[in-house]
Design a protein around this motif. Structure first.
Motif, PDB file in Angstrom:
ATOM      1  N   VAL A  16       0.832  -1.199   0.000  1.00 57.14           N
ATOM      2  CA  VAL A  16       0.000   0.000   0.000  1.00 57.14           C
ATOM      3  C   VAL A  16       0.872   1.256   0.000  1.00 57.14           C
ATOM      4  O   VAL A  16       0.625   2.213  -0.735  1.00 57.14           O
ATOM      5  N   GLY A  17       1.924   1.253   0.808  1.00 53.91           N
ATOM      6  CA  GLY A  17       2.812   2.401   0.885  1.00 53.91           C
ATOM      7  C   GLY A  17       3.507   2.693  -0.429  1.00 53.91           C
ATOM      8  O   GLY A  17       3.640   3.854  -0.836  1.00 53.91           O
ATOM      9  N   LEU A  18       3.944   1.650  -1.135  1.00 52.14           N
ATOM     10  CA  LEU A  18       4.630   1.826  -2.422  1.00 52.14           C
ATOM     11  C   LEU A  18       3.697   2.436  -3.460  1.00 52.14           C
ATOM     12  O   LEU A  18       4.068   3.367  -4.185  1.00 52.14           O
ATOM     13  N   ILE A  19       2.481   1.912  -3.557  1.00 49.53           N
ATOM     14  CA  ILE A  19       1.510   2.434  -4.522  1.00 49.53           C
ATOM     15  C   ILE A  19       1.215   3.904  -4.254  1.00 49.53           C
ATOM     16  O   ILE A  19       1.192   4.729  -5.181  1.00 49.53           O
ATOM     17  N   ASN A  20       1.019   4.236  -2.993  1.00 48.67           N
ATOM     18  CA  ASN A  20       0.719   5.628  -2.653  1.00 48.67           C
ATOM     19  C   ASN A  20       1.871   6.564  -2.981  1.00 48.67           C
ATOM     20  O   ASN A  20       1.674   7.674  -3.490  1.00 48.67           O
ATOM     21  N   ARG A  21       3.091   6.132  -2.702  1.00 52.78           N
ATOM     22  CA  ARG A  21       4.250   6.994  -2.989  1.00 52.78           C
ATOM     23  C   ARG A  21       4.380   7.261  -4.483  1.00 52.78           C
ATOM     24  O   ARG A  21       4.590   8.397  -4.909  1.00 52.78           O
ATOM     25  N   VAL A  22       4.259   6.217  -5.282  1.00 52.86           N
ATOM     26  CA  VAL A  22       4.460   6.368  -6.727  1.00 52.86           C
ATOM     27  C   VAL A  22       3.337   7.190  -7.359  1.00 52.86           C
ATOM     28  O   VAL A  22       3.588   8.176  -8.068  1.00 52.86           O
ATOM     29  N   LEU A  23       2.092   6.794  -7.111  1.00 51.96           N
ATOM     30  CA  LEU A  23       0.986   7.433  -7.808  1.00 51.96           C
ATOM     31  C   LEU A  23       0.628   8.805  -7.237  1.00 51.96           C
ATOM     32  O   LEU A  23       0.398   9.753  -7.995  1.00 51.96           O
ATOM     33  N   TRP A  24       0.588   8.936  -5.914  1.00 49.75           N
ATOM     34  CA  TRP A  24       0.185  10.223  -5.354  1.00 49.75           C
ATOM     35  C   TRP A  24       1.295  11.261  -5.423  1.00 49.75           C
ATOM     36  O   TRP A  24       1.057  12.424  -5.745  1.00 49.75           O
ATOM     37  N   ASP A  25       2.531  10.867  -5.145  1.00 47.34           N
ATOM     38  CA  ASP A  25       3.616  11.845  -5.123  1.00 47.34           C
ATOM     39  C   ASP A  25       4.016  12.309  -6.516  1.00 47.34           C
ATOM     40  O   ASP A  25       4.483  13.438  -6.692  1.00 47.34           O
ATOM     41  N   TYR A  26       3.848  11.445  -7.524  1.00 45.80           N
ATOM     42  CA  TYR A  26       4.375  11.772  -8.846  1.00 45.80           C
ATOM     43  C   TYR A  26       3.325  11.864  -9.956  1.00 45.80           C
ATOM     44  O   TYR A  26       3.603  12.386 -11.023  1.00 45.80           O
ATOM     45  N   VAL A  27       2.123  11.345  -9.749  1.00 46.34           N
ATOM     46  CA  VAL A  27       1.158  11.280 -10.849  1.00 46.34           C
ATOM     47  C   VAL A  27      -0.126  12.050 -10.542  1.00 46.34           C
ATOM     48  O   VAL A  27      -0.439  13.055 -11.191  1.00 46.34           O
ATOM     49  N   LEU A  28      -0.874  11.598  -9.555  1.00 44.21           N
ATOM     50  CA  LEU A  28      -2.254  12.064  -9.414  1.00 44.21           C
ATOM     51  C   LEU A  28      -2.399  13.470  -8.839  1.00 44.21           C
ATOM     52  O   LEU A  28      -3.314  14.198  -9.237  1.00 44.21           O
TER      53      LEU A  28
END
Length: 481
Positions: A16-28
């Protein structure tokens, strides 16, 4: 039960932490604002220039037919899913982590998100179909398959939505209900879990129309009651209001980083505001289009239901979330600790005493419970898209009830993080799809605008747009005689 939950949480946390870091910090965080701005410009500020017309549509659209629910029922059902934990607990979390400025970025997400919500719901209406019972079905999976001709994309979205709305989000709301009722009345988890399961089962086993009828009565009442209470707080504290607005603006741009526990200035405020804004109003996530497609539009044009769902974003964030945020900031309880809904309850206690805590608990129960049943209707729609039969439908209902129990007992931090991750996956797929179909959205909007300017009640005739091909059901959109 608690030991099993701890083991599951230990396994889930790194993923869960990995998905949030990648998508929220850099994409969404930036992608959502960019897509909203793109549609705002391309549609010539549709959410502003057509706002009065949105209200007219709702006044007219109170009657459905044998194939679809009414536009008003569609709005109430989508609001049932939108107006929930995010409006009370989510706003409090955004303010406690991102500072007062997070409220400003929630407003930005909503204003731009109104255009995004219009686009996705108009597409859902255009590409809807009739199911085996003659009732309308549609949503992102359908416009990805029928509009983009990419079924794999529709399947991926449907699976994400099943995970997000059929399972994870329900745990968020049951968790908030359990916290709120325990804080207000000291009720232990077991009776809360049993009560929620019984109430949820009574409605979701009745299907989409039962959900729509339930939402049509409950959502307007609970929203107006909550807004009335917040309005009283604001009106009785008008001298302090300019200071609160100034604090929000300073914090939004990192000029007041010490206020409200801001951890990193503008970046943290933006991240929390956009994340919680999306969680609350769902613009661009691809959820509301599932119920938008089930409506019989008034007038008979895909764009009209897009305008209805755009209004839903305004009601959810610019009215209800703003009410919560301003009440919290006026109360002065921010920074005193506590999880989401507890902060909101303490804020209400400042103005209304213990009665405020009780009212918030009751309001959150209705907000969150209607969201659980509204979310289930989205999940059911996508299960049917995937070809699920009666056995799969029964399994989904049982699983949804099981997740409600898990949410009651689970830790609040992991529940919200899991919801963020699932939401990010779903929104990423949908945003790509609606940008790829933006030309169709523009075409629908120009057709609607042209007919309004000619003094007509807009009606969509598929025969006038042969370039849309066989992806559109010609029987639904043929000229009415």
């Amino acid at each position: 039960m608690p030991q099993l939950l701890e083991w599951i949480e230990w396994l889930l946390s790194p993923v869960v932490g990995l998905i949030n870091r990648v998508l929220w910090d850099y994409v969404l965080t930036y992608g959502l604002l960019a897509v909203g701005l793109y549609f705002t410009v391309r549609l010539r500020l549709l959410q502003v220039r057509r706002f009065p017309h949105m209200l007219t549509i709702i006044r007219r659209g109170t009657g459905g037919d044998e194939a679809g629910i009414s536009p008003f029922q569609a709005l109430c059902t989508s609001l049932a899913a939108r107006v929930g934990t995010g409006n009370l607990a989510g706003v409090a979390i955004a303010l406690s982590v991102g500072g007062s400025g997070a409220l400003f970025w929630m407003w930005c997400t909503a204003v731009l998100g109104m255009a995004t919500a219009y686009a996705e719901s108009s597409l859902a209406q255009l590409y809807k179909v009739r199911d085996a019972n003659g009732q309308y079905r549609g949503g992102p999976s359908y416009y990805m398959t029928r509009g983009l001709k990419r079924r794999w994309m529709g399947v991926a979205f449907a699976l994400c939505l099943l995970l997000t709305y059929g399972l994870i989000f329900s745990s968020v709301h049951s968790n908030a209900i359990a916290q709120s009722l325990h804080e207000a009345f000291g009720i232990s988890p077991a009776p809360i879990a049993i009560g929620l399961v019984l109430l949820t089962a009574a409605i979701i086993f009745g299907g989409l129309r039962k959900v729509a009828r339930f939402a049509e009565w409950v959502v307007p009442f609970m929203s107006l009651a909550y807004l009335a209470l917040a309005a009283w707080v604001v009106l009785t504290h008008l001298p302090q209001l300019p200071g609160v607005i100034a604090l929000v603006l300073r914090s939004a741009f990192g000029l007041d980083a010490a206020a409200g526990g801001v951890l990193g200035g503008i970046a943290v405020a933006m991240l929390q505001g956009v994340k919680r804004g999306l969680y609350s109003n769902e613009a661009g996530m691809g959820s509301a289009p599932n119920v938008a497609a089930a409506a019989t539009p008034v007038p008979h044009h895909p764009a009209s239901q897009g305008l209805v769902q755009s209004l839903g974003v305004f009601i959810d964030t610019l009215l209800i979330c703003s009410a919560t945020g301003i009440v919290i900031l006026l109360s002065g309880v921010l920074g005193q600790g506590g999880d989401g809904v507890q902060i909101t309850q303490r804020a209400m206690m400042v103005f209304f005493g213990q009665w405020g805590v009780w009212f918030t608990a009751i309001a959150l129960f209705f907000f969150a419970f209607t969201t659980i049943v509204g979310n289930y209707s989205y999940a059911e729609n996508n299960l049917l898209y995937l070809g699920g039969g009666k056995r799969m439908l029964f399994a989904l209902r049982v699983a949804a009830l099981g997740v409600v129990v898990w949410g009651v007992y689970s830790k609040v931090a992991l529940v919200w993080e899991a919801a963020d991750a699932a939401m990010a996956l779903m929104a990423s797929i949908n945003l790509v799809a609606i940008v790829m179909l933006s030309g169709v959205v523009i075409k629908l909007t120009r057709d609607y605008d042209r007919q309004l300017s000619e003094g007509k009640s807009p009606t969509f005739h598929i025969a006038e747009y042969p370039e849309l091909g066989d992806g559109v059901d010609h029987e639904i959109w043929k000229e009415r005689t």
